[in-house]
Design a protein around this motif. Structure first.
Motif, PDB file in Angstrom:
ATOM      1  N   GLU A 146       0.821  -1.204   0.000  1.00 24.96           N
ATOM      2  CA  GLU A 146       0.000   0.000   0.000  1.00 24.96           C
ATOM      3  C   GLU A 146       0.860   1.261   0.000  1.00 24.96           C
ATOM      4  O   GLU A 146       0.538   2.247  -0.649  1.00 24.96           O
ATOM      5  CB  GLU A 146      -0.959  -0.006   1.194  1.00 24.96           C
ATOM      6  CG  GLU A 146      -2.164  -0.891   0.941  1.00 24.96           C
ATOM      7  CD  GLU A 146      -2.952  -1.176   2.204  1.00 24.96           C
ATOM      8  OE1 GLU A 146      -4.076  -0.702   2.316  1.00 24.96           O
ATOM      9  OE2 GLU A 146      -2.401  -1.880   3.067  1.00 24.96           O
ATOM     10  N   ARG A 147       1.971   1.210   0.741  1.00 25.48           N
ATOM     11  CA  ARG A 147       2.884   2.367   0.713  1.00 25.48           C
ATOM     12  C   ARG A 147       3.392   2.623  -0.698  1.00 25.48           C
ATOM     13  O   ARG A 147       3.491   3.760  -1.148  1.00 25.48           O
ATOM     14  CB  ARG A 147       4.079   2.124   1.632  1.00 25.48           C
ATOM     15  CG  ARG A 147       3.774   2.287   3.101  1.00 25.48           C
ATOM     16  CD  ARG A 147       5.076   2.504   3.875  1.00 25.48           C
ATOM     17  NE  ARG A 147       5.966   1.370   3.760  1.00 25.48           N
ATOM     18  CZ  ARG A 147       6.013   0.378   4.651  1.00 25.48           C
ATOM     19  NH1 ARG A 147       5.217   0.399   5.690  1.00 25.48           N
ATOM     20  NH2 ARG A 147       6.845  -0.627   4.489  1.00 25.48           N
ATOM     21  N   GLU A 148       3.726   1.533  -1.400  1.00 25.15           N
ATOM     22  CA  GLU A 148       4.254   1.702  -2.754  1.00 25.15           C
ATOM     23  C   GLU A 148       3.208   2.266  -3.709  1.00 25.15           C
ATOM     24  O   GLU A 148       3.499   3.134  -4.521  1.00 25.15           O
ATOM     25  CB  GLU A 148       4.790   0.373  -3.292  1.00 25.15           C
ATOM     26  CG  GLU A 148       6.111  -0.004  -2.668  1.00 25.15           C
ATOM     27  CD  GLU A 148       6.739  -1.240  -3.312  1.00 25.15           C
ATOM     28  OE1 GLU A 148       6.324  -1.635  -4.412  1.00 25.15           O
ATOM     29  OE2 GLU A 148       7.653  -1.807  -2.687  1.00 25.15           O
ATOM     30  N   VAL A 149       1.982   1.736  -3.597  1.00 25.94           N
ATOM     31  CA  VAL A 149       0.924   2.225  -4.480  1.00 25.94           C
ATOM     32  C   VAL A 149       0.667   3.706  -4.201  1.00 25.94           C
ATOM     33  O   VAL A 149       0.589   4.532  -5.118  1.00 25.94           O
ATOM     34  CB  VAL A 149      -0.381   1.414  -4.304  1.00 25.94           C
ATOM     35  CG1 VAL A 149      -1.527   2.052  -5.069  1.00 25.94           C
ATOM     36  CG2 VAL A 149      -0.175  -0.022  -4.768  1.00 25.94           C
ATOM     37  N   SER A 152       3.433   5.919  -5.465  1.00 26.70           N
ATOM     38  CA  SER A 152       3.464   6.040  -6.923  1.00 26.70           C
ATOM     39  C   SER A 152       2.362   6.977  -7.413  1.00 26.70           C
ATOM     40  O   SER A 152       2.527   7.691  -8.400  1.00 26.70           O
ATOM     41  CB  SER A 152       3.400   4.666  -7.601  1.00 26.70           C
ATOM     42  OG  SER A 152       2.071   4.293  -7.859  1.00 26.70           O
TER      43      SER A 152
END
Ligand SMILES: Nc1nc2c(ncn2[C@@H]2O[C@H](COP(=O)(O)OP(=O)(O)OP(=O)(O)O)[C@@H](O)[C@H]2O)c(=O)[nH]1
Ligand SMILES: Nc1ncnc2c1ncn2[C@@H]1O[C@H](COP(=O)(O)OP(=O)(O)O)[C@@H](O)[C@H]1O
Ligand SMILES: [Mg+2]
Ligand SMILES: [Mg+2]
Ligand SMILES: [Zn+2]
Ligand SMILES: [Zn+2]
Lengths: 241, 334
Positions: A146-149, A152
């Motif tokens: 979720e952090r990556e999404v 981004s």
């Protein structure tokens, strides 16, 4: 003195991040003060006071807090200079998705949190899009994926920003942020002559100025109507009967 | 490197054709481009109602700079030549300012390093130094090299390209999506090509790691602790762009920890984990011992130690089987 403007949606972690970051700035022997801008209410000034940080607060009441910010930031800057601050941080409640308190050539930081939902970056306007640094908080309670999404999505609307994950509770990452906020070079004496990064909407409506009565005859200034089926105006219907 | 001046002379359709990934840039900036393919940048913005432009603070000039920046980042990101093969830690000082007792510490892809030491000794700080790609500018004074070289600062600052992925103990999913939708979304943000296949693979691997099975249409928020961690690890192994994985104290995870590590190693990751768990610590190739903020020792896991490992794993399995029996309401005595 360095001025840093920090803005972000309510409860995104601005104060937590600022307090932890100030710890690191203080450890470098720098004197830091804060000016807090909000609408109706804030207890943040007490938190800063408790941490021994010189603080000023301003409540905009019914006005957009960012409009209020521009009208006052020069005086606040002079206060900071008089206090002998090395760094002055402004914390603004980012309540208006159209405005932002960012000034050209003055470091601008936006704080948003992982819990606000992946469509939030799309919705926030200049406050996110024109920040130099975007701090994302509350990564401790969501998954790596979720952090990556989320990061981004932020990157998509502001590719040129420095994006940092900071934990507002433990302060992890705040040392790193502190290194980006102060370089000995900047020597701000006044903001007079500087410009906002984005213009703010030019006109206000009568409700911005305190009007409470409902009805077309009380609506002045910048008024916009929804697209609804015609013939719904009760005042006119009554008049024609 | 593409410059914004070049983009200005192209039509929206040409930009999309040359850089298909810009589709997501337009979408996330709320720019409706269907039917505008033949327009160039300036005329596209002229086609938007002025009031709308003002309302949404759309500034063509700022947006095209951002688009150019985005394209350049993505080109770099998709460039395979940028791969990380090794990570080097150069010594700094401990909390008392004493130099750390090693010359350099090199870790290569496929290696697992464990980090041990009492609470407050500086394990998380070491992980923090790696994440920030320290350049003698953190409290420890350590320096981090990538592929034997001083890395460029884009590792620090870019949103799309992070050096490090972090897995930690108390993490939940908060999005209101099913497992499948969620992994799809992550795959999409990574611009993975054979998306369906990858998504299926991740869900299968996660099911292997977790004791209890879950389905693709299970909401992620209703996964158990063990299931979420299994999904997080499988997802990180296949979809995280970061070559380095930091694991901060993920004990008793309710998953097959050894298989989880194997999965990460197979994907050519560098794994560093802070742990108090002897089974995990011994599955590392080497372990870093931290004392008083400094790296005090680096211990190679010996064959002899590994022979204890199998004993420990045996104990671990026994404990696990008792836990299962307890959970199922059975007696603990045969
Ligand atoms: N779990 C977690 N909680 C956090 C984090 N950062 C902040 N919080 C919590 O979020 C809440 C809001 O934080 P504040 O720092 O007051 O947020 P703010 O943006 O200053 O809020 P306003 O000034 O009122 O708009 C507090 O309860 C914090 O403890 C974080 O990284 N993780
Ligand atoms: N070499 C060092 N020099 C100065 N401070 C350090 C050093 N190593 C760790 N610290 C500080 O000590 C504190 C505890 O470290 P932390 O990494 O959280 O410990 P652990 O994860 O092992 O419990 C942190 O505030 C950290 O910044
Ligand atoms: Mg606050
Ligand atoms: Mg720790
Ligand atoms: Zn406003
Ligand atoms: Zn109004």
């Amino acid at each position: 003195m360095n001025l840093v403007t920090i803005s972000g949606p309510p409860s995104s972690g601005k104060t937590s991040v600022i307090l932890k970051t100030i710890d690191s700035l203080k450890a470098r022997g720098l004197k830091v003060g804060v000016a807090k801008f909000d609408c109706l209410y804030t207890d943040d000034d007490k938190l800063y006071e408790k941490a021994g940080i010189p603080v000023q607060k301003g409540l905009s009441g019914a006005l957009c807090p960012d409009h209020y910010f521009v009208s006052n930031i020069e005086e606040v800057t002079q206060w900071g200079l008089k206090e002998g601050l090395d760094v002055l941080i402004s914390e603004s409640a980012g309540l208006c998705n159209r405005c932002s308190p960012y000034i050209k050539d003055i470091k601008a930081v936006c704080v948003i949190d992982n819990l606000s939902g992946i469509n939030t970056p799309k919705k926030i306007g200049p406050m996110l899009k024109s920040a130099d640094i975007v701090v994302i908080t509350k990564g401790d309670i969501v998954s790596q994926a979720e952090r990556e999404v989320f990061a981004s999505r932020v990157n998509m609307v502001n590719p040129s920003a420095v994006i940092m994950n900071i934990n507002g509770l433990t302060g992890q990452g705040s040392y790193e942020l502190s290194t980006l906020l102060h370089d000995g070079e900047d020597d701000l004496k006044t903001l007079v002559g500087k410009k906002l990064r984005f213009s703010m909407p030019s006109a206000l409506c009568s409700y911005c100025l305190g009007e409470t009565r409902i009805g077309e005859s009380y609506q002045m200034g910048n008024v916009r109507k929804m697209n609804l089926p015609s013939g719904l105006d009760a005042e006119k219907r009554q008049g024609s009967q | 490197m593409i410059k914004k001046e070049i983009l200005e002379h192209r039509t929206i359709g040409e930009i999309l054709k040359d850089y298909p990934f810009t589709d997501s840039f337009f979408k996330n900036n709320g720019l409706e481009i269907a039917g505008a393919e033949s327009l160039n940048w300036a005329s596209y913005f002229e086609s938007i109602d002025e009031e709308e432009r003002e309302d949404r603070a759309l500034e063509p000039d700022q947006l095209i700079s951002q688009l150019a920046e985005f394209i350049n980042q993505m080109l770099e990101f998709l460039d395979e030549g940028q791969q990380v093969h090794s990570l080097t830690i150069l010594p700094g000082t401990d909390k008392s300012g004493q130099p750390e007792g090693f010359d350099e510490f090199v870790v290569r892809t496929g290696e697992v390093i464990s980090i041990v030491g009492p609470t407050g000794s500086g394990k998380s700080r070491l992980l923090g130094d790696i994440e920030w790609v320290a350049r003698k500018d953190t409290p420890t004074g350590r320096e981090i090299l990538i592929n034997d070289d001083v890395p460029d600062t884009s590792w620090r600052f870019s949103g799309a390209k992070k050096l490090v992925a972090q897995l930690s103990q108390n993490m939940n999913f908060v999005m209101d999506l099913s497992v499948e939708e969620f992994v799809e979304l992550h795959a999409e943000s990574r611009m993975v090509e054979n998306r369906g296949e990858v998504v299926k693979r991740i869900i299968d691997e996660a099911n292997d790691l977790a004791g209890e099975q879950f389905k693709p249409d299970t909401p992620i928020t209703s996964l158990s602790g063990g299931q979420s961690r299994a999904l997080m690890i499988a997802d990180t192994a296949f979809l995280s762009q970061s070559p380095i994985i930091l694991i901060d104290e993920i004990e008793n995870a309710g998953i097959d920890r050894k298989r989880a590590l194997e999965l990460l190693i197979r994907q050519e990751k560098i794994v560093l984990m802070a742990t108090h768990d002897p089974v995990l610590a011994l599955s590392g190739d080497r372990r870093i011992v931290i004392k008083n903020g400094g790296i005090a020792k680096i211990i190679e896991t010996t064959e002899e130690e590994r022979s204890i490992l199998s004993h420990l794993e045996e104990l671990d399995r026994t404990l696990l089987s008792y836990r299962t029996r307890l959970r199922q309401g059975e007696s603990l005595i045969d």
